[in-house]
Scaffold this motif. Structure first.
Motif, PDB file in Angstrom:
ATOM      1  N   LYS A 262    -107.251 -16.519 -26.738  1.00  8.08           N
ATOM      2  CA  LYS A 262    -106.992 -16.677 -28.175  1.00  8.08           C
ATOM      3  C   LYS A 262    -106.402 -15.393 -28.763  1.00  8.08           C
ATOM      4  CE  LYS A 262    -110.745 -20.000 -28.891  1.00  8.08           C
ATOM      5  NZ  LYS A 262    -112.040 -20.252 -29.576  1.00  8.08           N
ATOM      6  N   THR A 263    -106.903 -14.256 -28.333  1.00 12.49           N
ATOM      7  CA  THR A 263    -106.409 -12.981 -28.842  1.00 12.49           C
ATOM      8  C   THR A 263    -104.954 -12.764 -28.466  1.00 12.49           C
ATOM      9  OG1 THR A 263    -108.600 -11.974 -28.764  1.00 12.49           O
ATOM     10  CG2 THR A 263    -106.718 -10.483 -28.743  1.00 12.49           C
ATOM     11  N   VAL A 264    -104.628 -13.010 -27.199  1.00 17.12           N
ATOM     12  CA  VAL A 264    -103.245 -12.850 -26.760  1.00 17.12           C
ATOM     13  C   VAL A 264    -102.335 -13.831 -27.479  1.00 17.12           C
ATOM     14  CG1 VAL A 264    -101.695 -13.025 -24.776  1.00 17.12           C
ATOM     15  CG2 VAL A 264    -103.939 -11.969 -24.504  1.00 17.12           C
ATOM     16  N   GLY A 265    -102.815 -15.060 -27.645  1.00 21.02           N
ATOM     17  CA  GLY A 265    -102.017 -16.073 -28.319  1.00 21.02           C
ATOM     18  C   GLY A 265    -101.747 -15.765 -29.771  1.00 21.02           C
ATOM     19  N   ASN A 266    -102.647 -14.995 -30.405  1.00 22.39           N
ATOM     20  CA  ASN A 266    -102.467 -14.631 -31.815  1.00 22.39           C
ATOM     21  C   ASN A 266    -101.601 -13.390 -31.997  1.00 22.39           C
ATOM     22  OD1 ASN A 266    -104.011 -16.754 -32.739  1.00 22.39           O
ATOM     23  ND2 ASN A 266    -105.919 -15.585 -32.670  1.00 22.39           N
ATOM     24  N   GLY A 267    -101.087 -12.863 -30.896  1.00 21.77           N
ATOM     25  CA  GLY A 267    -100.184 -11.715 -30.996  1.00 21.77           C
ATOM     26  C   GLY A 267    -100.871 -10.401 -31.237  1.00 21.77           C
ATOM     27  N   ARG A 268    -102.184 -10.305 -30.986  1.00 14.49           N
ATOM     28  CA  ARG A 268    -102.908  -9.060 -31.228  1.00 14.49           C
ATOM     29  C   ARG A 268    -103.011  -8.221 -29.957  1.00 14.49           C
ATOM     30  NH1 ARG A 268    -106.493 -12.547 -34.251  1.00 14.49           N
ATOM     31  NH2 ARG A 268    -108.054 -12.420 -32.602  1.00 14.49           N
ATOM     32  N   CYS A 269    -102.073  -8.397 -29.081  1.00 15.89           N
ATOM     33  CA  CYS A 269    -102.113  -7.698 -27.799  1.00 15.89           C
ATOM     34  C   CYS A 269    -100.935  -6.726 -27.748  1.00 15.89           C
ATOM     35  CB  CYS A 269    -102.035  -8.710 -26.655  1.00 15.89           C
ATOM     36  SG  CYS A 269    -102.653  -8.107 -25.092  1.00 15.89           S
ATOM     37  N   ALA A 270    -101.128  -5.527 -28.274  1.00 13.40           N
ATOM     38  CA  ALA A 270    -100.044  -4.541 -28.330  1.00 13.40           C
ATOM     39  C   ALA A 270     -99.670  -4.078 -26.933  1.00 13.40           C
ATOM     40  CB  ALA A 270    -100.478  -3.348 -29.187  1.00 13.40           C
ATOM     41  N   ALA A 271     -98.463  -3.551 -26.790  1.00 13.95           N
ATOM     42  CA  ALA A 271     -98.000  -3.114 -25.479  1.00 13.95           C
ATOM     43  C   ALA A 271     -98.763  -1.894 -24.972  1.00 13.95           C
ATOM     44  CB  ALA A 271     -96.510  -2.796 -25.534  1.00 13.95           C
ATOM     45  N   SER A 272     -99.267  -1.079 -25.869  1.00  8.56           N
ATOM     46  CA  SER A 272    -100.030   0.098 -25.454  1.00  8.56           C
ATOM     47  C   SER A 272    -101.203   0.297 -26.397  1.00  8.56           C
ATOM     48  CB  SER A 272     -99.147   1.343 -25.464  1.00  8.56           C
ATOM     49  OG  SER A 272     -98.633   1.579 -26.759  1.00  8.56           O
ATOM     50  N   LEU A 273    -102.323   0.724 -25.851  1.00 13.51           N
ATOM     51  CA  LEU A 273    -103.549   0.831 -26.616  1.00 13.51           C
ATOM     52  C   LEU A 273    -104.341   2.068 -26.210  1.00 13.51           C
ATOM     53  CD1 LEU A 273    -104.549  -2.858 -25.971  1.00 13.51           C
ATOM     54  CD2 LEU A 273    -103.941  -1.992 -28.226  1.00 13.51           C
ATOM     55  N   GLU A 274    -105.058   2.637 -27.147  1.00 14.34           N
ATOM     56  CA  GLU A 274    -105.970   3.718 -26.818  1.00 14.34           C
ATOM     57  C   GLU A 274    -107.271   3.098 -26.337  1.00 14.34           C
ATOM     58  OE1 GLU A 274    -106.377   7.139 -29.531  1.00 14.34           O
ATOM     59  OE2 GLU A 274    -108.524   6.795 -29.370  1.00 14.34           O
ATOM     60  N   ILE A 275    -107.638   3.354 -25.081  1.00 13.52           N
ATOM     61  CA  ILE A 275    -108.813   2.701 -24.510  1.00 13.52           C
ATOM     62  C   ILE A 275    -109.967   3.666 -24.256  1.00 13.52           C
ATOM     63  CG2 ILE A 275    -107.588   0.776 -23.467  1.00 13.52           C
ATOM     64  CD1 ILE A 275    -107.445   2.337 -20.899  1.00 13.52           C
ATOM     65  N   ALA A 276    -109.717   4.952 -24.332  1.00 10.31           N
ATOM     66  CA  ALA A 276    -110.790   5.935 -24.189  1.00 10.31           C
ATOM     67  C   ALA A 276    -110.345   7.238 -24.835  1.00 10.31           C
ATOM     68  CB  ALA A 276    -111.117   6.168 -22.713  1.00 10.31           C
ATOM     69  N   ALA A 277    -111.290   7.935 -25.426  1.00  7.73           N
ATOM     70  CA  ALA A 277    -110.971   9.209 -26.074  1.00  7.73           C
ATOM     71  C   ALA A 277    -112.138  10.158 -25.896  1.00  7.73           C
ATOM     72  CB  ALA A 277    -110.678   8.994 -27.556  1.00  7.73           C
ATOM     73  N   GLY A 278    -111.843  11.442 -25.930  1.00  6.45           N
ATOM     74  CA  GLY A 278    -112.903  12.424 -25.790  1.00  6.45           C
ATOM     75  C   GLY A 278    -112.365  13.818 -25.990  1.00  6.45           C
ATOM     76  N   THR A 279    -113.145  14.801 -25.567  1.00  4.96           N
ATOM     77  CA  THR A 279    -112.725  16.195 -25.675  1.00  4.96           C
ATOM     78  C   THR A 279    -112.960  16.874 -24.336  1.00  4.96           C
ATOM     79  OG1 THR A 279    -114.931  16.794 -26.486  1.00  4.96           O
ATOM     80  CG2 THR A 279    -113.217  16.391 -28.136  1.00  4.96           C
TER      81      THR A 279
END
Length: 384
Positions: A262-279
């Motif tokens: 459903k998420t992919v079908g609604n177009g909410r699947c960007a080509a690139s995403l931030e999946i982890a962050a830290g220092t």
């Protein structure tokens, strides 16, 4: 000057040509070897695989590990080529590079990417070396690296970007670490490699528990800290639950696949995403790991999603239409939070084709071709 002999390259050409017979040349619009050759040509025995194809840019162990695993899975490395890349990867293991005595106990030194004590680099390096069947004089370093990875796990069962209390937990990295440890315990002998499988399995079980607890009931998926549904991490979590969980998790995985559809079908699947962050522990520099959404089919195909499902075909269409001459760059999504361009992050490009992204793109399409072939055979065999 290429590090590969003519015999090595002839081997790769012959293997690539076999896949072209299965319509891969039509898929890419040209021979598969033309895409693989720049990736192979970027490797240097002393410096590994650089971030950018054909450019003397920084090399990272996680990039080299990703390239090694991709080319191995595609069957495009002979034994000699595989061993050369494995040898370089071991040379970046901190305990070896620093010349630390074999008997010394330095927990933070038993990893890859020593400066940042990088969980991602250690997990992917272990994964690539074990999956490509490394057996050699450095096998004794497996056990310390596995113990380092287990010790890096948070009390709640998750892993963050590095061994640092200020790094938030990551669904994506937890999925990768859980699978790496499960695979390690399954393939390495208790006595020979000094790995206590019970403690490793406890870490895997804790990670599975974390993934189950953090799944949002309303969406059926996993979210970022800002509350946005994150498709790449969600796909990896479903994959990890299938690979590391129990048979009782089957319905959870199936419902998660429906929610992701459903998420992919609604177009909410960007080509690139931030999946982890830290220092980074030493410099306190902020760093982020960017996911590459067109690699989502890599996870979904391994949990038996139909190869002609829209979640598979949409990312593949992106791969076909976004290829540069020598590979793929990391897609930049303007100033939006999802996929935002971070110059300091080594996983994001500046317009040039990246080895990391190109390896994932090639592996994704190759996995799809293999699954389509087996799926077609299965359909033919099951017809009355």
């Amino acid at each position: 000057m290429s590090v590969w002999s003519e015999a090595d390259l002839t081997f790769v050409r012959d293997r690539a040509r076999r896949w072209d017979l299965h319509n891969s040349e039509r898929f890419w619009g040209g021979p598969l070897y033309d895409l693989v050759e720049p990736l192979l040509g970027s490797f240097n025995c002393d410096f590994g695989v650089p971030k950018q194809i054909g450019t003397p840019s920084e090399s990272l162990p996680e990039t080299t590990a990703t390239v090694l695993l991709a080319l191995h899975r595609m069957g495009l490395l002979n034994a000699s080529m595989r061993q050369r890349i494995q040898a370089y990867l071991w040379s970046t293991h901190y305990a070896l590079a620093a010349g630390i005595d074999e008997e010394a106990k330095y927990p933070d030194a038993e990893c890859w990417s020593s400066v940042s004590r990088n969980v991602w680099a250690t997990a992917t390096s272990l994964w690539a070396l074990i999956a490509t069947g490394y057996r050699g004089r450095h096998e004794g370093r497996y056990a310390p690296a596995v113990r380092w990875l287990v010790d890096a796990q948070d009390e709640d069962g998750a892993w963050g970007f590095s061994r640092d209390a200020q790094n938030p937990p990551s669904v994506f990295l937890t999925s990768v670490c859980a699978y790496t440890l499960r695979m390690t315990a399954a393939r390495l002998d208790d006595v020979t490699h000094e790995i206590h499988k019970a403690s490793v399995q406890c870490a895997v079980d804790a990670a599975v528990g974390y993934l189950k607890r953090t799944r949002r009931r309303r969406s059926g998926l996993w979210q970022t800290d800002s509350g946005e549904t994150e498709p790449t991490s969600s796909a990896m979590a479903l994959w990890a639950l299938r690979r590391c969980g129990s048979a009782d998790d089957g319905e959870l995985v199936r419902s998660g696949v429906r929610a992701l559809s459903k998420t992919v079908g609604n177009g909410r699947c960007a080509a690139s995403l931030e999946i982890a962050a830290g220092t980074l522990p030493d410099s306190r520099e902020a760093i982020a790991l960017q996911g590459y959404t067109p690699a989502i089919p890599l996870a979904l195909l391994q949990i038996d999603v139909d190869p002609f499902h829209k979640m598979i075909l949409q990312p593949l269409h992106f791969l076909r239409t976004s290829r540069r001459t020598d590979g793929w760059e990391f897609p930049v999504m303007g100033n939006a939070r999802q996929g935002r361009y971070l110059k300091a992050v080594p996983y994001v490009g500046t317009g040039e084709a990246l080895t990391f992204t190109t390896a994932l793109a090639l592996q994704t399409a190759h996995a799809w071709h293999r699954r389509v072939i087996s799926w077609t055979i299965e359909q033919r065999l099951t017809k009355p």
